[in-house]
Design a protein around this motif. Structure first.
Motif, mmCIF file in Angstrom:
data_model
loop_
_atom_site.group_PDB
_atom_site.id
_atom_site.type_symbol
_atom_site.label_atom_id
_atom_site.label_comp_id
_atom_site.label_asym_id
_atom_site.label_seq_id
_atom_site.Cartn_x
_atom_site.Cartn_y
_atom_site.Cartn_z
ATOM 1 N N LYS A 51 36.220 50.710 -20.429
ATOM 2 C CA LYS A 51 37.359 51.575 -20.889
ATOM 3 C C LYS A 51 37.924 51.882 -22.318
ATOM 4 O O LYS A 51 37.640 50.746 -22.896
ATOM 5 N N ASP A 52 37.913 52.940 -22.683
ATOM 6 C CA ASP A 52 38.069 53.256 -24.192
ATOM 7 C C ASP A 52 39.454 53.526 -24.285
ATOM 8 O O ASP A 52 40.123 54.469 -23.743
ATOM 9 N N GLY A 53 40.516 52.451 -24.651
ATOM 10 C CA GLY A 53 41.915 52.843 -24.842
ATOM 11 C C GLY A 53 42.355 53.688 -25.858
ATOM 12 O O GLY A 53 43.514 54.106 -25.682
ATOM 13 N N ARG A 54 41.445 54.314 -26.678
ATOM 14 C CA ARG A 54 41.951 55.305 -27.563
ATOM 15 C C ARG A 54 41.932 56.415 -26.896
ATOM 16 O O ARG A 54 42.683 57.652 -27.231
ATOM 17 N N GLU A 55 41.453 56.513 -25.495
ATOM 18 C CA GLU A 55 41.304 57.811 -24.768
ATOM 19 C C GLU A 55 42.524 57.779 -23.676
ATOM 20 O O GLU A 55 42.524 58.719 -22.943
ATOM 21 N N ASP A 56 43.038 56.716 -23.502
ATOM 22 C CA ASP A 56 44.229 56.511 -22.501
ATOM 23 C C ASP A 56 45.323 57.320 -22.944
ATOM 24 O O ASP A 56 46.144 56.999 -23.794
ATOM 25 N N PHE A 57 45.733 58.461 -22.241
ATOM 26 C CA PHE A 57 46.995 59.477 -22.409
ATOM 27 C C PHE A 57 48.151 58.442 -22.113
ATOM 28 O O PHE A 57 49.400 58.847 -22.742
ATOM 29 N N THR A 58 48.069 57.602 -21.235
ATOM 30 C CA THR A 58 49.449 57.024 -20.920
ATOM 31 C C THR A 58 49.967 55.972 -21.538
ATOM 32 O O THR A 58 51.159 55.462 -21.785
ATOM 33 N N ALA A 59 48.865 55.140 -22.058
ATOM 34 C CA ALA A 59 49.350 53.785 -23.062
ATOM 35 C C ALA A 59 47.986 53.697 -23.975
ATOM 36 O O ALA A 59 47.296 52.742 -23.779
ATOM 37 N N PRO A 60 48.003 54.721 -25.024
ATOM 38 C CA PRO A 60 46.790 54.632 -25.800
ATOM 39 C C PRO A 60 46.965 53.388 -26.601
ATOM 40 O O PRO A 60 47.901 52.776 -26.916
ATOM 41 N N SER A 80 39.428 41.389 -17.646
ATOM 42 C CA SER A 80 39.234 42.551 -18.602
ATOM 43 C C SER A 80 38.741 41.551 -19.902
ATOM 44 O O SER A 80 39.487 40.503 -20.389
#
Length: 149
Positions: A51-60, A80
């Motif tokens: 998972k790339d957190g930079r692409e997470d819209f809910t919790a970037p 994780s």
């Protein structure tokens, strides 16, 4: 006729760090983490995902994480292994363990390095340290007998 000239604003220290982390992810880190995912899958853990957190819209966030579910004695746990952007210009590696029934969460930092010093050997070392933390202790097999001298 007049024109409005626009001058690029100088990047802040945090923006420079974000760019350095983005570059690290795109040049090395994404491929290195994806190889770790494929190894987990080859050992029979089909739940392994990146998972790339930079692409997470809910919790970037500035992180890349390898997530997987426990099997065998670790069934019921989710894990994780994350590489996160930290204080410029560093990254840190963390392991997160979550127990589904008890909702218990463990987070432990297992290493850090400067972005420009990153290499796959560092990632392998901190990844192995993280797995050592979550691996159940091996119990000796009582069915085998040791021979005396």
């Amino acid at each position: 006729m007049s024109r409005i000239l626009s001058f690029p604003r100088p990047l802040t220290r945090s923006q420079q760090h974000d760019i350095a982390f983005d570059k690290l992810v795109s040049t090395n880190l994404w491929a290195d983490i994806t190889r770790k995912k494929e190894v987990l899958r080859s050992f029979g853990n089909p739940t392994a995902t990146v998972k790339d957190g930079r692409e997470d819209f809910t919790a970037p966030g500035n992180y890349v994480a390898l997530m997987f579910s426990g099997t065998g004695p670790l069934e019921g746990y989710s894990f994780s292994f994350a590489i996160k952007a930290d204080a410029a210009p560093e990254i840190k590696a963390e392991i997160h363990a979550f127990h589904i029934k008890s909702k218990a969460l463990l987070t432990k930092e297992v290493g850090r390095c400067k972005i420009q010093m990153y290499n796959s050997d560092w990632l392998s070392a901190v990844y192995n340290e993280a797995l050592d933390l979550i691996a159940p202790e091996a119990k000796p097999d009582r069915s085998t007998k040791t021979l005396g001298a």
